[in-house]
Design an enzyme around this catalytic site. Structure first.
Site, PDB file in Angstrom:
ATOM      1  N   HIS A  27       0.776  -1.235  -0.012  1.00  0.00           N
ATOM      2  CA  HIS A  27       0.059  -0.012   0.068  1.00  0.00           C
ATOM      3  C   HIS A  27       0.953   1.531  -0.113  1.00  0.00           C
ATOM      4  O   HIS A  27       0.737   2.008   0.842  1.00  0.00           O
ATOM      5  CB  HIS A  27      -1.177  -0.001   1.132  1.00  0.00           C
ATOM      6  CG  HIS A  27      -1.005   0.215   2.576  1.00  0.00           C
ATOM      7  ND1 HIS A  27       0.225   0.862   3.138  1.00  0.00           N
ATOM      8  CD2 HIS A  27      -1.462  -0.433   3.674  1.00  0.00           C
ATOM      9  CE1 HIS A  27       0.070   0.831   4.198  1.00  0.00           C
ATOM     10  NE2 HIS A  27      -0.952  -0.116   4.775  1.00  0.00           N
ATOM     11  N   HIS A  83      -9.875  -8.947  10.632  1.00  0.00           N
ATOM     12  CA  HIS A  83      -9.556  -7.549  10.157  1.00  0.00           C
ATOM     13  C   HIS A  83      -9.831  -7.515   8.528  1.00  0.00           C
ATOM     14  O   HIS A  83      -9.567  -8.496   7.756  1.00  0.00           O
ATOM     15  CB  HIS A  83      -7.908  -7.362  10.474  1.00  0.00           C
ATOM     16  CG  HIS A  83      -7.438  -6.106   9.754  1.00  0.00           C
ATOM     17  ND1 HIS A  83      -8.117  -4.794   9.708  1.00  0.00           N
ATOM     18  CD2 HIS A  83      -6.070  -5.602   9.417  1.00  0.00           C
ATOM     19  CE1 HIS A  83      -7.341  -3.803   9.288  1.00  0.00           C
ATOM     20  NE2 HIS A  83      -6.025  -4.326   9.108  1.00  0.00           N
ATOM     21  N   GLU A  85      -9.027  -5.080   6.147  1.00  0.00           N
ATOM     22  CA  GLU A  85      -8.030  -4.394   5.255  1.00  0.00           C
ATOM     23  C   GLU A  85      -8.259  -5.412   4.144  1.00  0.00           C
ATOM     24  O   GLU A  85      -7.893  -6.526   4.232  1.00  0.00           O
ATOM     25  CB  GLU A  85      -6.952  -4.032   5.743  1.00  0.00           C
ATOM     26  CG  GLU A  85      -5.939  -2.941   4.916  1.00  0.00           C
ATOM     27  CD  GLU A  85      -4.946  -1.978   5.511  1.00  0.00           C
ATOM     28  OE1 GLU A  85      -4.406  -2.761   6.551  1.00  0.00           O
ATOM     29  OE2 GLU A  85      -4.456  -1.243   5.014  1.00  0.00           O
ATOM     30  N   ASP A  87      -5.873  -6.668   2.404  1.00  0.00           N
ATOM     31  CA  ASP A  87      -4.751  -7.401   2.267  1.00  0.00           C
ATOM     32  C   ASP A  87      -5.157  -8.874   2.952  1.00  0.00           C
ATOM     33  O   ASP A  87      -4.638  -9.922   2.327  1.00  0.00           O
ATOM     34  CB  ASP A  87      -3.444  -6.993   2.586  1.00  0.00           C
ATOM     35  CG  ASP A  87      -3.427  -6.632   4.297  1.00  0.00           C
ATOM     36  OD1 ASP A  87      -4.554  -5.691   4.491  1.00  0.00           O
ATOM     37  OD2 ASP A  87      -2.468  -6.653   4.918  1.00  0.00           O
ATOM     38  N   HIS A 148      -4.811  -3.014  13.156  1.00  0.00           N
ATOM     39  CA  HIS A 148      -4.198  -1.534  12.938  1.00  0.00           C
ATOM     40  C   HIS A 148      -5.416  -0.613  12.456  1.00  0.00           C
ATOM     41  O   HIS A 148      -5.175   0.550  11.938  1.00  0.00           O
ATOM     42  CB  HIS A 148      -3.291  -1.555  11.821  1.00  0.00           C
ATOM     43  CG  HIS A 148      -3.039  -1.050  10.460  1.00  0.00           C
ATOM     44  ND1 HIS A 148      -3.502  -1.658   9.164  1.00  0.00           N
ATOM     45  CD2 HIS A 148      -2.944   0.356  10.289  1.00  0.00           C
ATOM     46  CE1 HIS A 148      -3.211  -0.601   8.222  1.00  0.00           C
ATOM     47  NE2 HIS A 148      -3.318   0.443   8.830  1.00  0.00           N
ATOM     48  N   ASP A 167      -2.361  -8.305  12.202  1.00  0.00           N
ATOM     49  CA  ASP A 167      -1.241  -7.445  11.964  1.00  0.00           C
ATOM     50  C   ASP A 167      -0.040  -7.349  12.892  1.00  0.00           C
ATOM     51  O   ASP A 167       0.954  -6.963  12.505  1.00  0.00           O
ATOM     52  CB  ASP A 167      -1.770  -5.912  11.554  1.00  0.00           C
ATOM     53  CG  ASP A 167      -2.437  -5.816  10.258  1.00  0.00           C
ATOM     54  OD1 ASP A 167      -2.145  -6.745   9.364  1.00  0.00           O
ATOM     55  OD2 ASP A 167      -3.066  -4.742   9.984  1.00  0.00           O
ATOM     56  N   TYR A 195       7.874  -3.048   9.672  1.00  0.00           N
ATOM     57  CA  TYR A 195       6.688  -2.987   9.626  1.00  0.00           C
ATOM     58  C   TYR A 195       5.857  -2.313  10.626  1.00  0.00           C
ATOM     59  O   TYR A 195       4.756  -1.523  10.385  1.00  0.00           O
ATOM     60  CB  TYR A 195       6.324  -4.781   9.746  1.00  0.00           C
ATOM     61  CG  TYR A 195       4.564  -4.810   9.668  1.00  0.00           C
ATOM     62  CD1 TYR A 195       4.205  -5.084   8.424  1.00  0.00           C
ATOM     63  CD2 TYR A 195       3.837  -4.880  10.659  1.00  0.00           C
ATOM     64  CE1 TYR A 195       2.637  -5.306   8.194  1.00  0.00           C
ATOM     65  CE2 TYR A 195       2.307  -4.878  10.573  1.00  0.00           C
ATOM     66  CZ  TYR A 195       1.921  -5.259   9.372  1.00  0.00           C
ATOM     67  OH  TYR A 195       0.495  -5.417   9.308  1.00  0.00           O
ATOM     68  N   HIS A 226       0.941 -11.803   8.709  1.00  0.00           N
ATOM     69  CA  HIS A 226       2.003 -11.191   7.920  1.00  0.00           C
ATOM     70  C   HIS A 226       3.472 -11.806   8.201  1.00  0.00           C
ATOM     71  O   HIS A 226       3.741 -11.804   9.468  1.00  0.00           O
ATOM     72  CB  HIS A 226       2.154  -9.820   7.364  1.00  0.00           C
ATOM     73  CG  HIS A 226       1.183  -9.007   6.882  1.00  0.00           C
ATOM     74  ND1 HIS A 226       0.821  -9.184   5.798  1.00  0.00           N
ATOM     75  CD2 HIS A 226       0.488  -8.052   7.610  1.00  0.00           C
ATOM     76  CE1 HIS A 226      -0.111  -8.324   5.354  1.00  0.00           C
ATOM     77  NE2 HIS A 226      -0.433  -7.769   6.555  1.00  0.00           N
TER      78      HIS A 226
HETATM   79 FE1  FEO Z   1      -3.764  -3.769   8.260  1.00  0.00          FE
HETATM   80 FE2  FEO Z   1      -2.295  -6.558   7.147  1.00  0.00          FE
HETATM   81  O1  FEO Z   1      -3.774  -5.043   7.076  1.00  0.00           O
END
Ligand code: FEO
Length: 370
Positions: A27, A83, A85, A87, A148, A167, A195, A226
């Site tokens: 992003h 979450h 988002e 991704d 996040h 995250d 990160y 991640h």
């Molecule tokens: Fe806040 Fe990995 O997305």
């Protein structure tokens, strides 16, 4: 050959997410060791499975293939969305359709986002501390807003002592194997700090509470969405996160841009001046280094020393971007200093001073002059 195959990480628990080892952007910011979108498949004692998170939409088929390597995707009865988002939720609609999962668990905020993003109207909302039993396993949900997004939660398996942290504790680090013990832990920790700086740092205060709550749990494994899964190095990543959330500083950062080499030529002078007050200094040249990498060091810096030429009365675009990132990502800086060249009319130092003063930083020295 796929970059990763499904990997069993505990009894009946599989890492089935996707990896993009060639990715250099996430992003909008720079990553140097690829990107992963972790998702986890958990087997119940009834032949049914629970999927924890999905992946970016571009990797939906990869996720489905990895699920299929463990079980028929139609055995996935439940999806937990930690979450939304994109991704992690981009593949949600595709995976829901393919698996025909009956139940979706998410926070109130995530349920709202799932409806607006994917038209899901039947999400079961959970609150912090809620528990459900699926296929003989207990799942406990802990809300972690702003780590996040407002919708975040983490999922904990108390019997297995596994925390699916989304995250939190993540890294942009694409590797063939899922566990920390199968990878270069120093690289993983470095990427975790990178990160944190570029994703979590503005939310240090809520993150500190979430991290404290998470680390107070009995933990055998932290499985983020991640990067690598923390097992033998939970203490190390926990200590790093506590320090980063507390804004502990250990160094100074010197960063500059240069148009014709004049400001670069003054970097050594600025370094020597900075070295009178800081013994550990990281240096970046924005003609080749990326702002995202600077932010990783600013996450532990108390002082930023900025060098800029004057460019049409302003700092250069690279330096203006850096200052905008400092304002947005809120590293724990308390001091700044300046160096650079004046051009024919000046302006960069004045603009930088106004901006950094307004952010509450104290100027320690100024080597800009006509
Ligand atoms: Fe806040 Fe990995 O997305």
């Amino acid at each position: 050959m796929p970059y990763r195959t499904a990997q069993q990480i505990a009894d009946g628990v599989y890492a089935v997410g996707a990896a993009a080892p060639q990715a250099t952007r996430f992003h909008g910011y720079h990553v140097s060791q690829g990107v992963t979108f972790n998702a986890y498949l958990v087997a119940g004692n009834d032949g049914k499975y629970t999927l924890i998170d999905t992946v970016h939409a571009d990797h939906a088929q990869e996720l489905l293939a990895r699920i299929a390597s463990v079980t028929d995707p139609r055995n996935v009865e439940t999806i937990i969305v930690n979450h939304t988002e994109p991704d992690h939720s981009g593949a949600f609609a595709t995976i829901r359709k393919a698996t025909q999962a009956k139940t979706v668990y998410a926070t109130q905020a995530a349920a709202k986002f799932l409806q607006s993003l994917y038209g899901a109207t039947d999400v079961t909302v959970v609150k912090s501390g809620d528990e459900v039993t699926l296929g003989g396993r207990v799942y406990k949900f802990l809300c972690t807003p702003m780590v996040h997004w407002p919708d975040n939660m983490v999922t904990y398996l108390p019997a297995e002592q596994i925390l699916f942290s989304n995250d939190a504790f993540g890294q942009h680090y694409a590797t063939q194997s899922a566990l920390d013990t199968q990878n270069n832990v120093c690289d993983a920790v470095t990427q975790a700090q990178h990160y944190f700086a570029n994703i979590v740092m503005p939310y240090r205060t809520p993150a500190a509470k979430a991290v404290e709550a998470a680390l107070s749990l009995p933990l055998r494994m932290i499985a983020p969405s991640h990067g690598v899964i923390w097992t033998e190095n939970i203490g190390r990543i926990g200590k790093l996160y506590k320090a980063l959330c507390a804004g502990e500083t250990t160094c100074a950062t010197l960063v500059y841009d240069s148009m014709w080499g004049g400001t670069a030529a003054r970097a050594q002078e600025a370094y020597d001046e900075l070295h009178k007050i800081h013994s550990v200094i990281y240096t970046f040249d924005l003609r080749k280094d990326h702002t995202s990498d600077v932010m990783a060091k600013l996450a532990v810096s108390s002082h930023v020393c900025i060098g800029s030429p004057t460019y049409n009365g302003y700092p250069t675009p690279h330096i203006s971007t850096l200052v905008a990132e400092i304002e947005a990502l809120k590293p724990p800086l308390t001091e700044y200093s300046l160096f650079g060249t004046f051009g024919w009319g000046g302006g960069a130092a004045k603009k930088l001073t106004e901006k950094l003063d307004a952010l509450g930083l104290v100027k320690k020295f100024d080597l800009t002059h006509a």
